[in-house]
Design a protein around this motif. Structure first.
Motif, PDB file in Angstrom:
ATOM      1  N   TYR A  21       0.840  -1.203   0.000  1.00  0.00           N
ATOM      2  CA  TYR A  21       0.000   0.000   0.000  1.00  0.00           C
ATOM      3  C   TYR A  21       0.879   1.258   0.000  1.00  0.00           C
ATOM      4  O   TYR A  21       0.636   2.191  -0.764  1.00  0.00           O
ATOM      5  N   TYR A  22       1.919   1.231   0.864  1.00  0.00           N
ATOM      6  CA  TYR A  22       2.824   2.385   0.974  1.00  0.00           C
ATOM      7  C   TYR A  22       3.509   2.681  -0.367  1.00  0.00           C
ATOM      8  O   TYR A  22       3.512   3.818  -0.840  1.00  0.00           O
ATOM      9  N   LYS A  25       1.173   3.911  -3.111  1.00  0.00           N
ATOM     10  CA  LYS A  25       0.804   5.301  -2.828  1.00  0.00           C
ATOM     11  C   LYS A  25       1.948   6.259  -3.215  1.00  0.00           C
ATOM     12  O   LYS A  25       1.741   7.238  -3.933  1.00  0.00           O
ATOM     13  N   TYR A  43       3.988   9.545   5.000  1.00  0.00           N
ATOM     14  CA  TYR A  43       3.562   8.202   4.565  1.00  0.00           C
ATOM     15  C   TYR A  43       4.464   7.114   5.171  1.00  0.00           C
ATOM     16  O   TYR A  43       3.987   6.057   5.576  1.00  0.00           O
TER      17      TYR A  43
END
Lengths: 140, 70
Positions: A21-22, A25, A43
């Protein structure tokens, strides 16, 4: 499946989910605009904090559901498995660091390079967890 | 992972010691049940220290329990 295997499998799944996800993103932001240090740091810290929290929750749940096994300390087989898995993940990390070093010849974007190092670090962790699971299943 | 050249008779000795369970042996040797299982099935070769602990538990010489097959 033993407590140790469940613990390693849980950490592996969490690492894959949280850092996928990181990276999705962060790399999406870099595609459309420039990633500034404040956003990147936000983040990154968010991902690390989320990872730690989820890992704590996972281990609390595992400990409650496996009360007897969770009290066991690491024995010599666990230690050997960890050492062998760490050695393999170390090779992955070294390869990654060299790759980042070589990529410096072609471009220099500090935030991108930091994320590239982090990516290889996460890949090394995933390989380490996977190898631990392999050794637990197939023997060491 | 290929099995080691070290074989053992732990299963036999457990059976002749009042059908001792893997967990009971593991608790006495200070390891996990999974480690005893992997030793029995030849997937893990124990350290010399653990081998001696197991032999002591069965009150038998080390070479009666563990054999090295070339």
């Amino acid at each position: 499946m033993s407590f140790k295997e469940k613990s390693v499998l849980g950490s592996l799944i969490l690492t894959v989910i949280v850092f996928s996800y990181y990276f999705i993103k962060v790399f999406r932001i870099t595609e459309t605009s420039v990633l500034d240090i404040a956003t990147g740091t936000f983040y990154f810290i968010g991902a690390v904090v989320l990872m730690v929290l989820l890992d704590i929750i996972l281990h609390i749940v595992l400990t409650i559901s496996n009360k007897h096994e969770s009290n066991q300390i690491n024995d010599e087989r666990d230690t050997l498995i960890e050492l062998k898995a760490t050695r393999i993940s170390y090779y992955v990390l070294v390869f990654g660091i060299f790759s980042v070093g070589i990529s410096l010849i072609f471009s220099y974007n500090p935030l991108f390079l930091v994320n590239l190092i982090l990516l290889f670090f996460v890949i090394a962790e995933i390989v380490g967890f996977s190898m631990q699971l392999y050794f637990y299943r197939k023997g060491v | 992972m290929k099995n080691s050249l070290i074989t053992n008779k732990i299963r036999y000795f457990r059976f002749h010691k009042d059908e001792m369970t893997q967990q009971q042996l593991a608790d006495k040797a200070g390891v996990t049940r999974q480690t005893i299982h992997h030793i029995e099935t030849g997937k893990y070769s124990p350290s010399l220290e653990l081998a001696f602990k197991i032999a002591k538990e069965f009150e038998a010489p080390l070479e009666d329990i563990f054999q090295y097959n070339l």
